[in-house]
Design a protein around this motif. Structure first.
Motif, PDB file in Angstrom:
ATOM      1  N   TYR A  79      -4.730  -7.269   2.480  1.00  0.00           N
ATOM      2  CA  TYR A  79      -5.467  -8.498   1.984  1.00  0.00           C
ATOM      3  C   TYR A  79      -4.656  -9.879   1.891  1.00  0.00           C
ATOM      4  N   GLN A  80      -3.430  -9.372   1.419  1.00  0.00           N
ATOM      5  CA  GLN A  80      -2.534 -10.465   1.130  1.00  0.00           C
ATOM      6  C   GLN A  80      -2.313 -11.207   2.496  1.00  0.00           C
ATOM      7  N   VAL A  81      -1.905 -10.330   3.658  1.00  0.00           N
ATOM      8  CA  VAL A  81      -1.486 -10.692   4.716  1.00  0.00           C
ATOM      9  C   VAL A  81      -2.589 -11.522   5.408  1.00  0.00           C
ATOM     10  N   VAL A  82      -3.879 -11.358   5.228  1.00  0.00           N
ATOM     11  CA  VAL A  82      -5.015 -12.232   5.754  1.00  0.00           C
ATOM     12  C   VAL A  82      -5.312 -13.289   4.834  1.00  0.00           C
ATOM     13  N   GLY A  83      -4.767 -13.596   3.678  1.00  0.00           N
ATOM     14  CA  GLY A  83      -4.828 -14.690   2.944  1.00  0.00           C
ATOM     15  C   GLY A  83      -5.822 -14.674   1.675  1.00  0.00           C
ATOM     16  N   ARG A  84      -6.430 -13.228   1.698  1.00  0.00           N
ATOM     17  CA  ARG A  84      -7.446 -12.964   0.879  1.00  0.00           C
ATOM     18  C   ARG A  84      -6.670 -12.718  -0.540  1.00  0.00           C
TER      19      ARG A  84
ATOM     20  N   ASP B 127      -6.728 -13.753  -3.824  1.00  0.00           N
ATOM     21  CA  ASP B 127      -7.457 -13.243  -4.960  1.00  0.00           C
ATOM     22  C   ASP B 127      -7.850 -11.818  -4.949  1.00  0.00           C
ATOM     23  N   GLU B 128      -8.372 -11.218  -4.042  1.00  0.00           N
ATOM     24  CA  GLU B 128      -8.687  -9.788  -3.713  1.00  0.00           C
ATOM     25  C   GLU B 128      -7.423  -9.162  -3.816  1.00  0.00           C
ATOM     26  N   ALA B 129      -6.277  -9.440  -3.103  1.00  0.00           N
ATOM     27  CA  ALA B 129      -4.851  -8.828  -3.170  1.00  0.00           C
ATOM     28  C   ALA B 129      -4.242  -8.689  -4.616  1.00  0.00           C
ATOM     29  N   ILE B 130      -4.310  -9.664  -5.142  1.00  0.00           N
ATOM     30  CA  ILE B 130      -3.907  -9.717  -6.737  1.00  0.00           C
ATOM     31  C   ILE B 130      -4.680  -8.905  -7.594  1.00  0.00           C
ATOM     32  N   ASP B 131      -6.011  -8.909  -7.446  1.00  0.00           N
ATOM     33  CA  ASP B 131      -6.668  -8.070  -8.570  1.00  0.00           C
ATOM     34  C   ASP B 131      -6.341  -6.451  -8.008  1.00  0.00           C
ATOM     35  N   LEU B 132      -6.199  -6.068  -6.659  1.00  0.00           N
ATOM     36  CA  LEU B 132      -5.855  -4.834  -6.211  1.00  0.00           C
ATOM     37  C   LEU B 132      -4.808  -4.305  -6.531  1.00  0.00           C
ATOM     38  N   HIS B 133      -3.683  -5.361  -6.375  1.00  0.00           N
ATOM     39  CA  HIS B 133      -2.324  -5.018  -6.626  1.00  0.00           C
ATOM     40  C   HIS B 133      -2.085  -4.624  -8.206  1.00  0.00           C
ATOM     41  N   THR B 134      -2.690  -5.820  -9.017  1.00  0.00           N
ATOM     42  CA  THR B 134      -2.802  -5.402 -10.522  1.00  0.00           C
ATOM     43  C   THR B 134      -3.159  -4.030 -10.691  1.00  0.00           C
ATOM     44  N   ARG B 135      -4.384  -3.670 -10.382  1.00  0.00           N
ATOM     45  CA  ARG B 135      -4.988  -2.323 -10.752  1.00  0.00           C
ATOM     46  C   ARG B 135      -3.945  -1.189 -10.502  1.00  0.00           C
ATOM     47  N   THR B 136      -3.446  -1.407  -9.079  1.00  0.00           N
ATOM     48  CA  THR B 136      -2.605  -0.265  -8.512  1.00  0.00           C
ATOM     49  C   THR B 136      -1.259  -0.271  -9.273  1.00  0.00           C
ATOM     50  N   LEU B 137      -0.866  -1.218  -9.775  1.00  0.00           N
ATOM     51  CA  LEU B 137       0.448  -1.316 -10.346  1.00  0.00           C
ATOM     52  C   LEU B 137       0.079  -0.709 -11.837  1.00  0.00           C
ATOM     53  N   ALA B 138      -0.744  -0.802 -12.717  1.00  0.00           N
ATOM     54  CA  ALA B 138      -1.216  -0.354 -13.879  1.00  0.00           C
ATOM     55  C   ALA B 138      -1.533   1.299 -13.716  1.00  0.00           C
ATOM     56  N   GLU B 139      -2.074   1.880 -12.615  1.00  0.00           N
ATOM     57  CA  GLU B 139      -2.242   3.008 -12.307  1.00  0.00           C
ATOM     58  C   GLU B 139      -0.860   3.857 -11.803  1.00  0.00           C
TER      59      GLU B 139
ATOM     60  N   THR C  58      -3.261   8.245  -2.614  1.00  0.00           N
ATOM     61  CA  THR C  58      -4.302   7.561  -2.942  1.00  0.00           C
ATOM     62  C   THR C  58      -3.780   6.098  -3.461  1.00  0.00           C
ATOM     63  N   LEU C  59      -2.816   6.357  -4.510  1.00  0.00           N
ATOM     64  CA  LEU C  59      -2.180   4.920  -5.093  1.00  0.00           C
ATOM     65  C   LEU C  59      -1.491   4.252  -3.892  1.00  0.00           C
ATOM     66  N   SER C  60      -0.835   4.889  -2.865  1.00  0.00           N
ATOM     67  CA  SER C  60      -0.365   4.457  -1.862  1.00  0.00           C
ATOM     68  C   SER C  60      -1.359   3.781  -0.703  1.00  0.00           C
ATOM     69  N   SER C  61      -2.526   4.303  -0.746  1.00  0.00           N
ATOM     70  CA  SER C  61      -3.298   3.819   0.337  1.00  0.00           C
ATOM     71  C   SER C  61      -4.029   2.510  -0.401  1.00  0.00           C
ATOM     72  N   ARG C  62      -4.190   2.531  -1.726  1.00  0.00           N
ATOM     73  CA  ARG C  62      -4.588   1.428  -2.540  1.00  0.00           C
ATOM     74  C   ARG C  62      -3.532   0.163  -2.353  1.00  0.00           C
ATOM     75  N   ASN C  63      -2.177   0.556  -2.570  1.00  0.00           N
ATOM     76  CA  ASN C  63      -1.356  -0.733  -2.347  1.00  0.00           C
ATOM     77  C   ASN C  63      -1.234  -1.009  -0.857  1.00  0.00           C
ATOM     78  N   ASN C  64      -1.483  -0.337   0.156  1.00  0.00           N
ATOM     79  CA  ASN C  64      -1.625  -0.739   1.555  1.00  0.00           C
ATOM     80  C   ASN C  64      -2.773  -1.533   1.706  1.00  0.00           C
ATOM     81  N   LEU C  65      -4.090  -1.144   1.182  1.00  0.00           N
ATOM     82  CA  LEU C  65      -5.107  -2.067   1.565  1.00  0.00           C
ATOM     83  C   LEU C  65      -4.870  -3.557   0.775  1.00  0.00           C
TER      84      LEU C  65
END
Length: 101
Positions: A43-48, A50-62, A32-39
């Motif tokens: 997001y980062q690849v398409v230029g989203r 802010d969403e990428a950083i938010d999700l990366h931050t939460r994923t790293l903490a988890e 699940t953590l890997s899937s979160r990282n992939n999403l």
């Protein structure tokens, strides 16, 4: 999808995969953590970014909480967050993450 440039479809697939893994495996499972990282990466690849950083931050903490700070999955998550920070010019924060390794 992502490799061939079908980015919207890639994000949709990553989103559905993450939802399925959260439902079946739970939010703390390594897959699940890997899937979160992939999403977040998609997001980062398409230029989203802010969403990428938010999700990366939460994923790293988890990842740090569940897998530990030195686990390969945690290291990948940390590197991806650093790359996202660099993409928006937050080089000090990126450097700090990489210095921690």
């Amino acid at each position: 999808y992502q490799v061939v440039g079908r980015l919207d479809e890639a994000i949709d697939l990553h989103t559905r995969t993450l939802a399925d893994r959260e439902r079946v495996l739970g939010p703390d499972h390594p897959d699940t953590l890997s899937s979160r990282n992939n999403l977040a990466h998609a997001y980062q690849v398409v230029g989203r970014l802010d969403e990428a950083i938010d999700l990366h931050t939460r994923t790293l903490a988890e990842c740090e909480r569940v897998l530990g700070p030195d686990h390969p999955g945690t290291r990948i998550s940390r590197d991806n967050l650093a790359r996202a920070y660099r993409a928006v010019g937050r080089t000090d924060e990126a450097g700090a993450l990489l210095d921690d390794q």
